[in-house]
Write a protein that holds these residues in place. Structure first.
Motif, PDB file in Angstrom:
ATOM      1  N   VAL A 186       0.851  -1.195   0.000  1.00  0.00           N
ATOM      2  CA  VAL A 186       0.000   0.000   0.000  1.00  0.00           C
ATOM      3  C   VAL A 186       0.891   1.251   0.000  1.00  0.00           C
ATOM      4  CG1 VAL A 186      -1.848   1.190   1.297  1.00  0.00           C
ATOM      5  CG2 VAL A 186      -1.737  -1.319   1.295  1.00  0.00           C
ATOM      6  N   GLY A 187       0.382   2.321  -0.634  1.00  0.00           N
ATOM      7  CA  GLY A 187       1.096   3.601  -0.610  1.00  0.00           C
ATOM      8  C   GLY A 187       2.476   3.489  -1.239  1.00  0.00           C
ATOM      9  N   LYS A 188       3.446   4.198  -0.654  1.00  0.00           N
ATOM     10  CA  LYS A 188       4.764   4.237  -1.303  1.00  0.00           C
ATOM     11  C   LYS A 188       5.541   2.924  -1.136  1.00  0.00           C
ATOM     12  CE  LYS A 188       7.328   7.023   2.192  1.00  0.00           C
ATOM     13  NZ  LYS A 188       6.839   6.382   3.373  1.00  0.00           N
ATOM     14  N   THR A 189       5.072   2.059  -0.209  1.00  0.00           N
ATOM     15  CA  THR A 189       5.681   0.723  -0.058  1.00  0.00           C
ATOM     16  C   THR A 189       5.590  -0.052  -1.369  1.00  0.00           C
ATOM     17  OG1 THR A 189       4.864   0.790   2.187  1.00  0.00           O
ATOM     18  CG2 THR A 189       5.651  -1.327   1.442  1.00  0.00           C
ATOM     19  N   SER A 190       4.566   0.259  -2.168  1.00  0.00           N
ATOM     20  CA  SER A 190       4.345  -0.462  -3.432  1.00  0.00           C
ATOM     21  C   SER A 190       5.488  -0.256  -4.423  1.00  0.00           C
ATOM     22  CB  SER A 190       3.020  -0.013  -4.058  1.00  0.00           C
ATOM     23  OG  SER A 190       3.094   1.359  -4.364  1.00  0.00           O
ATOM     24  N   GLN A 191       6.359   0.721  -4.152  1.00  0.00           N
ATOM     25  CA  GLN A 191       7.459   1.004  -5.095  1.00  0.00           C
ATOM     26  C   GLN A 191       8.770   0.319  -4.689  1.00  0.00           C
ATOM     27  OE1 GLN A 191       6.510   2.575  -7.841  1.00  0.00           O
ATOM     28  NE2 GLN A 191       4.495   2.684  -6.855  1.00  0.00           N
ATOM     29  N   LEU A 192       8.759  -0.436  -3.579  1.00  0.00           N
ATOM     30  CA  LEU A 192      10.030  -0.967  -3.068  1.00  0.00           C
ATOM     31  C   LEU A 192      10.657  -2.055  -3.945  1.00  0.00           C
ATOM     32  CD1 LEU A 192       9.383  -1.117   0.801  1.00  0.00           C
ATOM     33  CD2 LEU A 192      10.973   0.378  -0.396  1.00  0.00           C
ATOM     34  N   PHE A 193       9.826  -2.962  -4.498  1.00  0.00           N
ATOM     35  CA  PHE A 193      10.389  -4.015  -5.349  1.00  0.00           C
ATOM     36  C   PHE A 193      10.749  -3.461  -6.726  1.00  0.00           C
ATOM     37  CE2 PHE A 193       8.459  -8.197  -3.431  1.00  0.00           C
ATOM     38  CZ  PHE A 193       9.581  -8.337  -2.620  1.00  0.00           C
ATOM     39  N   GLU A 194      11.885  -3.964  -7.216  1.00  0.00           N
ATOM     40  CA  GLU A 194      12.299  -3.597  -8.584  1.00  0.00           C
ATOM     41  C   GLU A 194      12.333  -4.876  -9.410  1.00  0.00           C
ATOM     42  OE1 GLU A 194      16.003  -1.131  -8.379  1.00  0.00           O
ATOM     43  OE2 GLU A 194      15.466  -1.200  -6.263  1.00  0.00           O
ATOM     44  N   PRO A 195      12.347  -4.765 -10.736  1.00  0.00           N
ATOM     45  CA  PRO A 195      12.385  -5.978 -11.558  1.00  0.00           C
ATOM     46  C   PRO A 195      13.527  -6.904 -11.134  1.00  0.00           C
ATOM     47  CG  PRO A 195      11.967  -4.079 -12.932  1.00  0.00           C
ATOM     48  CD  PRO A 195      12.240  -3.551 -11.547  1.00  0.00           C
ATOM     49  N   GLY A 196      13.190  -8.186 -10.953  1.00  0.00           N
ATOM     50  CA  GLY A 196      14.192  -9.177 -10.553  1.00  0.00           C
ATOM     51  C   GLY A 196      14.230  -9.437  -9.054  1.00  0.00           C
ATOM     52  N   ASP A 197      13.557  -8.606  -8.251  1.00  0.00           N
ATOM     53  CA  ASP A 197      13.627  -8.763  -6.798  1.00  0.00           C
ATOM     54  C   ASP A 197      12.883  -9.992  -6.285  1.00  0.00           C
ATOM     55  OD1 ASP A 197      15.308  -6.758  -6.050  1.00  0.00           O
ATOM     56  OD2 ASP A 197      13.733  -5.268  -5.666  1.00  0.00           O
ATOM     57  N   HIS A 198      11.805 -10.373  -6.966  1.00  0.00           N
ATOM     58  CA  HIS A 198      11.013 -11.491  -6.444  1.00  0.00           C
ATOM     59  C   HIS A 198      10.194 -12.101  -7.570  1.00  0.00           C
ATOM     60  CE1 HIS A 198       9.755 -13.884  -3.147  1.00  0.00           C
ATOM     61  NE2 HIS A 198       8.484 -13.524  -3.179  1.00  0.00           N
ATOM     62  N   GLY A 199       9.692 -13.319  -7.374  1.00  0.00           N
ATOM     63  CA  GLY A 199       8.898 -13.948  -8.425  1.00  0.00           C
ATOM     64  C   GLY A 199       8.294 -15.251  -7.960  1.00  0.00           C
ATOM     65  N   SER A 200       7.393 -15.798  -8.790  1.00  0.00           N
ATOM     66  CA  SER A 200       6.747 -17.081  -8.492  1.00  0.00           C
ATOM     67  C   SER A 200       6.156 -17.597  -9.797  1.00  0.00           C
ATOM     68  CB  SER A 200       5.639 -16.857  -7.458  1.00  0.00           C
ATOM     69  OG  SER A 200       4.762 -17.953  -7.442  1.00  0.00           O
ATOM     70  N   THR A 201       6.547 -18.801 -10.209  1.00  0.00           N
ATOM     71  CA  THR A 201       6.113 -19.328 -11.511  1.00  0.00           C
ATOM     72  C   THR A 201       4.592 -19.320 -11.663  1.00  0.00           C
ATOM     73  OG1 THR A 201       8.063 -20.679 -11.812  1.00  0.00           O
ATOM     74  CG2 THR A 201       6.097 -21.416 -12.966  1.00  0.00           C
ATOM     75  N   PHE A 202       3.901 -19.863 -10.650  1.00  0.00           N
ATOM     76  CA  PHE A 202       2.439 -20.000 -10.784  1.00  0.00           C
ATOM     77  C   PHE A 202       1.661 -18.778 -10.283  1.00  0.00           C
ATOM     78  CE2 PHE A 202       3.122 -24.647 -11.241  1.00  0.00           C
ATOM     79  CZ  PHE A 202       2.310 -24.847 -12.359  1.00  0.00           C
ATOM     80  N   GLY A 203       2.366 -17.801  -9.707  1.00  0.00           N
ATOM     81  CA  GLY A 203       1.667 -16.653  -9.114  1.00  0.00           C
ATOM     82  C   GLY A 203       0.803 -15.921 -10.128  1.00  0.00           C
ATOM     83  N   GLY A 204      -0.470 -15.759  -9.815  1.00  0.00           N
ATOM     84  CA  GLY A 204      -1.376 -15.047 -10.714  1.00  0.00           C
ATOM     85  C   GLY A 204      -1.763 -15.862 -11.933  1.00  0.00           C
ATOM     86  N   ASN A 205      -1.767 -17.180 -11.785  1.00  0.00           N
ATOM     87  CA  ASN A 205      -2.168 -18.081 -12.875  1.00  0.00           C
ATOM     88  C   ASN A 205      -3.575 -17.709 -13.398  1.00  0.00           C
ATOM     89  OD1 ASN A 205      -4.058 -20.665 -13.105  1.00  0.00           O
ATOM     90  ND2 ASN A 205      -2.098 -21.127 -14.072  1.00  0.00           N
ATOM     91  N   PRO A 206      -3.802 -17.802 -14.726  1.00  0.00           N
ATOM     92  CA  PRO A 206      -5.092 -17.385 -15.281  1.00  0.00           C
ATOM     93  C   PRO A 206      -6.306 -18.101 -14.675  1.00  0.00           C
ATOM     94  CG  PRO A 206      -3.515 -17.775 -17.056  1.00  0.00           C
ATOM     95  CD  PRO A 206      -2.840 -18.194 -15.782  1.00  0.00           C
ATOM     96  N   VAL A 207      -6.151 -19.384 -14.328  1.00  0.00           N
ATOM     97  CA  VAL A 207      -7.304 -20.152 -13.822  1.00  0.00           C
ATOM     98  C   VAL A 207      -7.618 -19.766 -12.370  1.00  0.00           C
ATOM     99  CG1 VAL A 207      -8.255 -22.452 -13.455  1.00  0.00           C
ATOM    100  CG2 VAL A 207      -6.706 -22.043 -15.400  1.00  0.00           C
ATOM    101  N   THR A 208      -6.578 -19.677 -11.545  1.00  0.00           N
ATOM    102  CA  THR A 208      -6.841 -19.342 -10.132  1.00  0.00           C
ATOM    103  C   THR A 208      -7.354 -17.897 -10.005  1.00  0.00           C
ATOM    104  OG1 THR A 208      -4.506 -18.744  -9.793  1.00  0.00           O
ATOM    105  CG2 THR A 208      -5.150 -20.988  -9.223  1.00  0.00           C
ATOM    106  N   THR A 209      -6.818 -17.014 -10.836  1.00  0.00           N
ATOM    107  CA  THR A 209      -7.283 -15.620 -10.743  1.00  0.00           C
ATOM    108  C   THR A 209      -8.707 -15.487 -11.304  1.00  0.00           C
ATOM    109  OG1 THR A 209      -5.973 -15.146 -12.745  1.00  0.00           O
ATOM    110  CG2 THR A 209      -5.052 -14.429 -10.654  1.00  0.00           C
ATOM    111  N   ALA A 210      -9.070 -16.360 -12.263  1.00  0.00           N
ATOM    112  CA  ALA A 210     -10.465 -16.351 -12.780  1.00  0.00           C
ATOM    113  C   ALA A 210     -11.414 -16.720 -11.643  1.00  0.00           C
ATOM    114  CB  ALA A 210     -10.600 -17.340 -13.939  1.00  0.00           C
ATOM    115  N   ALA A 211     -11.028 -17.745 -10.871  1.00  0.00           N
ATOM    116  CA  ALA A 211     -11.877 -18.172  -9.734  1.00  0.00           C
ATOM    117  C   ALA A 211     -12.037 -17.021  -8.750  1.00  0.00           C
ATOM    118  CB  ALA A 211     -11.227 -19.369  -9.034  1.00  0.00           C
ATOM    119  N   SER A 212     -10.944 -16.340  -8.484  1.00  0.00           N
ATOM    120  CA  SER A 212     -10.953 -15.279  -7.492  1.00  0.00           C
ATOM    121  C   SER A 212     -11.817 -14.092  -7.920  1.00  0.00           C
ATOM    122  CB  SER A 212      -9.508 -14.833  -7.246  1.00  0.00           C
ATOM    123  OG  SER A 212      -9.462 -13.896  -6.215  1.00  0.00           O
TER     124      SER A 212
END
Ligand SMILES: Cc1ncc(COP(=O)(O)O)c(C=O)c1O
Length: 389
Positions: free
Chosen positions: A261-287
């Motif tokens: 939230v707020g300016k904390t949202s700017q802390l990560f930069e490209p390459g800092d973190h990741g997850s192969t299945f994170g935000g998968n189209p099927v699970t996000t459709a359910a949500s």
């Protein structure tokens, strides 16, 4: 195959990190599930606060079916519409347009992500609460404030200080200008649905702001409408820096999110973190389908009314000392340490609940559990309490 056949196969093939399950669930609709022997249960636990709209909900089934027929998975090299739509919804629900979302699969993973995000402040110290539960991976276990779960796995992360949940004075003494983050559950779920004093979150917020520490709300169990609020902290009027959600977010599918939230949202930069299945189209459709259904059907209001119903009908049952929680995250405190006996008796009579601690029964049913099902639960709970007392 029957329950006993599955139990034999379970012990022959699965690791013994869980107690041997007494029943095998094979199908469900709404809050009703059936075991392998054909016995019917009202699922008052909802996969531990996870099956937010019960089993096989038509909105979730159609969204998932449509999506799996269209596109199964994309890597993080590409975007897809469902993750964006869900992120938009979550950003809107935080009430802060600057918020940004990171998707993963489990509560532990998004709490790990929060630890990494807090390292981007240049600090390493963390304050967490005694009795809390934040997951079982090495980082999230370092936050979890339960020795029984930690002792076999030390050394864990250094620099995590646990202070008593609900004790503002001790928290304030522990939070200083070297604290990277403070993590707290709005209601401690695994500990037995423990509700902190009214101003607790507000005072933690003030201490974090004063010292430049991030306030992380672990809404893994309380989130997505469970408490009659979207994340479980809103009654306090605070704005957290990070919110972690999982469990109910996927409406029965594995999905989690860290919302900065707020300016904390700017802390990560490209390459800092990741997850192969994170935000998968099927699970996000359910949500997306589940969140829209909850909004359309004003389920948050229903949850609050359900809580009032349970308080007024269960508190007076002989042997009950207190009914606590919010919305449909409810701890029924018993006068004696007989929660396992009560849970077993309820299961025998067709109701699934959890003995969260020796004197607390936890229920966290689907948010669309019907009044009829709640009435049946109250009636059976009363019978069980009179049998065991
Ligand atoms: C508040 C809280 N945080 C984190 C977790 C860990 O979630 P998961 O089991 O999905 O890793 C849980 C699980 O019960 C939880 O209740």
């Amino acid at each position: 195959m029957k329950n006993k056949d599955f139990a034999a196969l379970w012990s022959q093939n699965l690791m013994s990190n869980y107690a041997l399950p007494s029943i095998t669930l094979v199908k469900g609709k709404g809050s009703i599930v059936f075991d392998a022997d054909g016995k019917r249960y009202v699922d008052m636990l909802g996969g531990i606060a996870t099956n937010i709209l019960g089993h096989s909900h038509s909105a979730v089934v159609s969204a998932v079916t449509r999506q799996i027929k269209t596109l199964s998975h994309v890597s993080n090299f590409y975007s897809h519409p469902n993750a964006i739509e869900l992120a938009q919804l979550l950003v809107r629900l935080t009430g802060d347009k600057q918020s940004r979302v990171f998707f993963a699969q489990s509560g532990a993973e998004v709490n790990e992500a929060a630890i990494k995000l807090s390292r981007k402040t240049g600090r390493t110290r963390i304050v967490a609460m005694t009795g809390s539960f934040h997951g079982r991976t090495m980082g999230s276990l370092s936050l979890t404030g339960q020795n029984s779960k930690r002792t076999s796995f030390v050394p864990l992360l250094k620099n995590v200080k646990h202070v008593p949940f609900g004790d503002v004075k001790k928290a304030k003494r522990a939070i200083n200008s070297r604290t990277a983050m403070v993590i707290v559950e709005p209601i401690m779920g695994e500990a037995g649905v423990i509700v902190p004093p009214l101003n607790y979150l507000k005072e933690l917020r003030q201490a974090c702001t004063k010292n430049g520490a991030l306030l992380v709300i672990d809404a893994v169990q309380t989130g997505i409408g469970r408490t009659g609020q979207w994340f479980g902290y809103e009654h306090s009027g605070i704005k957290p820096d990070v919110i972690t959600v999982a469990k109910g977010l996927g409406a029965g599918l594995p999905l989690a999110a860290m919302i900065a939230v707020g300016k904390t949202s700017q802390l990560f930069e490209p390459g800092d973190h990741g997850s192969t299945f994170g935000g998968n189209p099927v699970t996000t459709a359910a949500s997306v389908a589940a969140i829209k259904w909850i909004e359309k059907n004003k389920i948050l209001i229903k949850c609050k009314a359900d809580f009032r119903f349970l308080v007024s009908n269960v508190s007076s049952i002989s042997g009950v000392s207190e009914v606590r929680g919010a919305g449909l995250l409810v701890g029924i405190a018993l006068q004696k340490n007989i929660s396992s006996e009560v849970a077993a008796a309820l299961q025998a009579k067709g109701f699934l609940v959890n003995a969260a601690n020796p004197n607390t029964i936890r229920i966290a049913p689907a948010l669309n559990v019907s009044k009829k099902e709640l009435n049946q639960f109250v009636k059976t709970f009363k019978e069980v309490m009179s049998d065991v007392n």
